[in-house]
Write an enzyme that holds these catalytic residues in place. Sequence first.
Site, short mmCIF file in Angstrom:
data_model
loop_
_atom_site.label_atom_id
_atom_site.label_comp_id
_atom_site.label_asym_id
_atom_site.label_seq_id
_atom_site.Cartn_x
_atom_site.Cartn_y
_atom_site.Cartn_z
N HIS A 58 0.85 -1.19 0.00
CA HIS A 58 0.00 0.00 0.00
C HIS A 58 0.88 1.24 0.00
CE1 HIS A 58 -3.83 2.12 0.79
NE2 HIS A 58 -3.04 3.00 1.41
N SER A 59 0.75 2.03 -1.06
CA SER A 59 1.54 3.26 -1.15
C SER A 59 0.88 4.35 -0.31
CB SER A 59 1.65 3.70 -2.60
OG SER A 59 2.36 2.75 -3.36
N CYS A 61 -0.74 7.50 1.16
CA CYS A 61 -1.57 8.55 0.58
C CYS A 61 -2.07 9.40 1.74
CB CYS A 61 -2.72 7.96 -0.21
SG CYS A 61 -3.86 9.20 -0.87
N ASP A 132 4.11 6.73 -13.28
CA ASP A 132 4.19 5.97 -12.03
C ASP A 132 5.66 5.75 -11.72
OD1 ASP A 132 4.10 4.13 -9.91
OD2 ASP A 132 2.32 3.13 -10.71
N ARG A 134 6.96 4.40 -8.98
CA ARG A 134 7.19 3.45 -7.88
C ARG A 134 8.06 2.27 -8.31
NH1 ARG A 134 1.04 2.65 -6.08
NH2 ARG A 134 0.87 2.67 -8.37
#
EC number: 3.5.4.25
Length: 209
Positions: A58-59, A61, A132, A134
Amino acid sequence: MSETPEATVRTRVRVPLRFGDGYSVDAELVTFHGLVDGGEHLAVVLGEPGPTPLVRMHSECLTGDVFGSARCDCGPQLRESVERIAEAGGYLLYLRQEGRGIGLYNKLDAYALQDAGLDTYEANVALGLPEDARDYTVAAQMLSALGVDSVHLLSNNPDKEAQLAGLDVAVAERVPTGAHATAQNLRYLRAKVEHTRHSIALDDVLFVA
């Protein structure tokens, strides 16, 4: 994982988690030495992880996870994931990758461009940033430090599965999260489905006003 630099566990601490809807669960938070990007990423241990645990990457936020922003689905995904992982046994890897890795200020700049008509990917590119940014090497390091080499991946994002496989983490299956639609995030969710093939069943979504 011979090609992934080794990380080691730094600290383990028990923390009771409480959510605004009343759901609560006891968890163990794990920190690490040796993560390649130097970030302060966390593993949240929930339930009793088995040999192939349920894992969500889970990034972070801030707007969604903390302030409950309706412009994305991150907060509801986090809440859903914690409960599902606690039931199945596994790990939530909380990765400090705000705004798909572009940072909080850039994410808010991208929001302004989205208000002018661009989608979430177009806005990043218009700022001269990756769609993106990541990289999930740190996630593979964290899993290795926890003794995990195969997972059931709780994610709608096929790129997460592909990156883990490239880092020698076997993905037994990719399990989608629910679709958490609001009037403010439906265009964002549709862009994820159409642009990066996220497995979000928008046609079957229970719309949340």
